[in-house]
Design a protein around this motif. Sequence first.
Motif, PDB file in Angstrom:
ATOM      1  N   ILE A  23     -17.583 -32.473  -1.662  1.00  0.00           N
ATOM      2  CA  ILE A  23     -16.955 -31.273  -2.241  1.00  0.00           C
ATOM      3  C   ILE A  23     -15.438 -31.417  -2.328  1.00  0.00           C
ATOM      4  CG2 ILE A  23     -16.482 -28.832  -1.805  1.00  0.00           C
ATOM      5  CD1 ILE A  23     -19.197 -28.511  -0.647  1.00  0.00           C
ATOM      6  N   VAL A  25     -11.693 -32.508  -3.003  1.00  0.00           N
ATOM      7  CA  VAL A  25     -10.946 -33.229  -4.029  1.00  0.00           C
ATOM      8  C   VAL A  25      -9.466 -33.187  -3.665  1.00  0.00           C
ATOM      9  CG1 VAL A  25     -12.594 -32.714  -5.874  1.00  0.00           C
ATOM     10  CG2 VAL A  25     -10.669 -31.168  -5.486  1.00  0.00           C
ATOM     11  N   VAL A  61      -3.152 -29.885   2.660  1.00  0.00           N
ATOM     12  CA  VAL A  61      -1.995 -29.223   2.058  1.00  0.00           C
ATOM     13  C   VAL A  61      -1.219 -30.322   1.340  1.00  0.00           C
ATOM     14  CG1 VAL A  61       0.125 -27.951   2.512  1.00  0.00           C
ATOM     15  CG2 VAL A  61      -1.895 -27.511   3.906  1.00  0.00           C
TER      16      VAL A  61
ATOM     17  N   PHE B   7       8.247 -31.895  -0.402  1.00  0.00           N
ATOM     18  CA  PHE B   7       8.364 -30.793  -1.317  1.00  0.00           C
ATOM     19  C   PHE B   7       9.569 -29.982  -0.925  1.00  0.00           C
ATOM     20  CE2 PHE B   7       4.625 -30.968  -3.959  1.00  0.00           C
ATOM     21  CZ  PHE B   7       3.835 -31.850  -3.255  1.00  0.00           C
ATOM     22  N   ILE B 135     -17.295 -23.504   4.652  1.00  0.00           N
ATOM     23  CA  ILE B 135     -16.010 -24.214   4.686  1.00  0.00           C
ATOM     24  C   ILE B 135     -14.926 -23.163   4.840  1.00  0.00           C
ATOM     25  CG2 ILE B 135     -14.423 -25.682   3.420  1.00  0.00           C
ATOM     26  CD1 ILE B 135     -16.750 -26.978   2.085  1.00  0.00           C
ATOM     27  N   PHE B 139      -3.700 -22.535   6.028  1.00  0.00           N
ATOM     28  CA  PHE B 139      -2.548 -23.441   6.047  1.00  0.00           C
ATOM     29  C   PHE B 139      -1.857 -23.468   7.416  1.00  0.00           C
ATOM     30  CE2 PHE B 139       1.055 -20.493   4.169  1.00  0.00           C
ATOM     31  CZ  PHE B 139       0.825 -19.547   5.139  1.00  0.00           C
ATOM     32  N   ARG B 141      -1.888 -24.653  11.049  1.00  0.00           N
ATOM     33  CA  ARG B 141      -2.541 -25.629  11.922  1.00  0.00           C
ATOM     34  C   ARG B 141      -2.935 -24.973  13.253  1.00  0.00           C
ATOM     35  NH1 ARG B 141       0.838 -30.883  11.334  1.00  0.00           N
ATOM     36  NH2 ARG B 141       0.145 -30.499   9.208  1.00  0.00           N
ATOM     37  N   LEU B 144      -6.042 -22.859  12.951  1.00  0.00           N
ATOM     38  CA  LEU B 144      -7.239 -23.695  12.823  1.00  0.00           C
ATOM     39  C   LEU B 144      -7.638 -24.297  14.167  1.00  0.00           C
ATOM     40  CD1 LEU B 144      -6.491 -25.520   9.462  1.00  0.00           C
ATOM     41  CD2 LEU B 144      -8.342 -23.905   9.875  1.00  0.00           C
ATOM     42  N   TRP B 164     -13.674 -26.897   9.175  1.00  0.00           N
ATOM     43  CA  TRP B 164     -12.329 -26.343   9.044  1.00  0.00           C
ATOM     44  C   TRP B 164     -11.455 -27.283   8.210  1.00  0.00           C
ATOM     45  CZ3 TRP B 164     -12.915 -21.676  10.996  1.00  0.00           C
ATOM     46  CH2 TRP B 164     -13.839 -21.481  12.037  1.00  0.00           C
ATOM     47  N   ILE B 165     -10.705 -26.722   7.299  1.00  0.00           N
ATOM     48  CA  ILE B 165      -9.844 -27.512   6.426  1.00  0.00           C
ATOM     49  C   ILE B 165      -8.431 -26.935   6.479  1.00  0.00           C
ATOM     50  CG2 ILE B 165      -9.449 -28.317   4.053  1.00  0.00           C
ATOM     51  CD1 ILE B 165     -12.123 -29.235   4.970  1.00  0.00           C
ATOM     52  N   GLU B 166      -7.450 -27.801   6.657  1.00  0.00           N
ATOM     53  CA  GLU B 166      -6.066 -27.344   6.524  1.00  0.00           C
ATOM     54  C   GLU B 166      -5.707 -27.492   5.057  1.00  0.00           C
ATOM     55  OE1 GLU B 166      -3.223 -28.814   9.461  1.00  0.00           O
ATOM     56  OE2 GLU B 166      -1.685 -28.760   7.907  1.00  0.00           O
ATOM     57  N   GLY B 167      -5.422 -26.387   4.425  1.00  0.00           N
ATOM     58  CA  GLY B 167      -5.160 -26.456   2.987  1.00  0.00           C
ATOM     59  C   GLY B 167      -4.416 -25.236   2.508  1.00  0.00           C
ATOM     60  N   ASP B 168      -4.053 -25.273   1.249  1.00  0.00           N
ATOM     61  CA  ASP B 168      -3.243 -24.220   0.636  1.00  0.00           C
ATOM     62  C   ASP B 168      -4.104 -23.428  -0.346  1.00  0.00           C
ATOM     63  OD1 ASP B 168      -1.297 -22.676  -0.636  1.00  0.00           O
ATOM     64  OD2 ASP B 168       0.188 -24.273  -0.575  1.00  0.00           O
ATOM     65  N   GLU B 171      -3.664 -24.274  -3.929  1.00  0.00           N
ATOM     66  CA  GLU B 171      -4.026 -25.630  -4.369  1.00  0.00           C
ATOM     67  C   GLU B 171      -5.316 -26.009  -3.635  1.00  0.00           C
ATOM     68  OE1 GLU B 171      -2.279 -27.236  -6.598  1.00  0.00           O
ATOM     69  OE2 GLU B 171      -0.183 -26.630  -6.424  1.00  0.00           O
ATOM     70  N   LEU B 172      -6.392 -25.337  -3.972  1.00  0.00           N
ATOM     71  CA  LEU B 172      -7.629 -25.542  -3.217  1.00  0.00           C
ATOM     72  C   LEU B 172      -8.181 -26.945  -3.436  1.00  0.00           C
ATOM     73  CD1 LEU B 172      -9.572 -22.161  -3.692  1.00  0.00           C
ATOM     74  CD2 LEU B 172      -8.363 -22.969  -1.656  1.00  0.00           C
ATOM     75  N   PRO B 173      -8.561 -27.623  -2.363  1.00  0.00           N
ATOM     76  CA  PRO B 173      -9.039 -29.002  -2.491  1.00  0.00           C
ATOM     77  C   PRO B 173     -10.551 -29.115  -2.662  1.00  0.00           C
ATOM     78  CG  PRO B 173      -8.726 -28.485  -0.179  1.00  0.00           C
ATOM     79  CD  PRO B 173      -8.391 -27.235  -0.940  1.00  0.00           C
ATOM     80  N   PHE B 174     -11.092 -28.343  -3.595  1.00  0.00           N
ATOM     81  CA  PHE B 174     -12.543 -28.320  -3.782  1.00  0.00           C
ATOM     82  C   PHE B 174     -12.890 -28.503  -5.243  1.00  0.00           C
ATOM     83  CE2 PHE B 174     -12.713 -27.162   0.487  1.00  0.00           C
ATOM     84  CZ  PHE B 174     -11.954 -26.032   0.736  1.00  0.00           C
ATOM     85  N   GLU B 200      -7.579 -20.152  -8.515  1.00  0.00           N
ATOM     86  CA  GLU B 200      -8.219 -21.235  -7.764  1.00  0.00           C
ATOM     87  C   GLU B 200      -9.598 -20.806  -7.259  1.00  0.00           C
ATOM     88  OE1 GLU B 200      -6.593 -24.688  -6.601  1.00  0.00           O
ATOM     89  OE2 GLU B 200      -6.339 -24.012  -8.675  1.00  0.00           O
TER      90      GLU B 200
END
Lengths: 85, 294
Positions: A23, A25, A61, B7, B135, B139, B141, B144, B164-168, B171-174, B200
């Motif tokens: 899943i 990406v 991130v 960034f 899932i 963002f 840490r 989480l 658990w996913i560290e993400g924004d 900008e979803l990583p799916f 997103e």
Amino acid sequence: MVRRSGVLLKSAATGISSRLAEILVCPLTKQPLRMCEKTNSLISDSIGVSYPIVEWIPRLVPSDGIILQSDQDLNSSDSPQTNSS
Amino acid sequence: MATTLQFALPSIAGRRRRPDSRSINRPVRCAADRQALFNRIAPVYDNLNDLFSLGRHRVWKRMTVSWSGVKEGDTVLDVCCGSGDLAFLLSEKVGITGKLRFEGVIAMKFDQTDSYLTEALCLELVEFWQDLRVIALDFSREQLQIAASRQSERSKACYKNIEWIEGDAVELPFSKSSFDAATIGYGLRNIVDRRKAMEEMYKVLKPGSKVSILDFNKSTSSLNSSIQDWMIDYIVVPIASGYGLANEYHYLKNSIKEYLTGNELEKLAGEVGFSEAKFYEIGAGFMGNLVATR
């Protein structure tokens, strides 16, 4: 005689399931990621960026990404591509 | 040599600021500021949620899960998961399934007199494939880490199906159309680019699926707004001060003022592409839940 060896189908090194890897990406390109057990990371080959997995939690991130600058970095994987588009 | 992707965001993560009069009204504008804020409050976040809402947040979160339409066997996403309240509720709904693969070996054994054969069937459980069901992304840490700790402390098998996913959230990583349902609890208000976050979520939901978004209600009633402001100024912030977090919870009042009303949320969902959007006021009008269908 019953012998049990229940092993979750998770990568021993990264600790993330292959189902999750399907899943996930790259957050920037939305292209599939390649799991790299050697570096314990998820590689976005399309932009040459590596996202670390720390204590079984993928860090996706965009600012967590590490630019891989050498061909050796890009090819440093002992896992075949596990994702499908 | 690897280079960290840089960034143009101020980096103040992990630094604790002492509350003082110069910083009390400093707006928490950028995403990095908000990330740092949630990292700072992580250790007391759960306790303060219980305290400020007198435990009612648990009821509202159950309503959010119910509105998401999640059912057993679904794959669901919780955005801005924090310490995991909604993720744990979702995992109870989706349950746990597994697939077993057996390799069978039949061993023939002859006893000493050869008068009979005994047969032993050896079964080796070689793999137990645990379906991924929930899932949860954030963002922060620190939040989480707390969520993962709570997961390891809990005994219910269904909680093992959370990743658990560290993400924004913007900008979803799916992959597209990956999820049967999604939730966000007290998260959308804290996202700087809410339209992007909604876009997103739209992309990662399967057609016909819902996102259920719980948050404070930016009420159009001046009475409700006044009571909400009073409660924050005279109950929430003083209690938070005791934890050295006055500034962090003072942010709450401004964030509600800058948030969208129920009608505006419905409109935003429609503009992003959701086919239906309905906003429900709950908690005596102090909370609200948007339900949007892809």
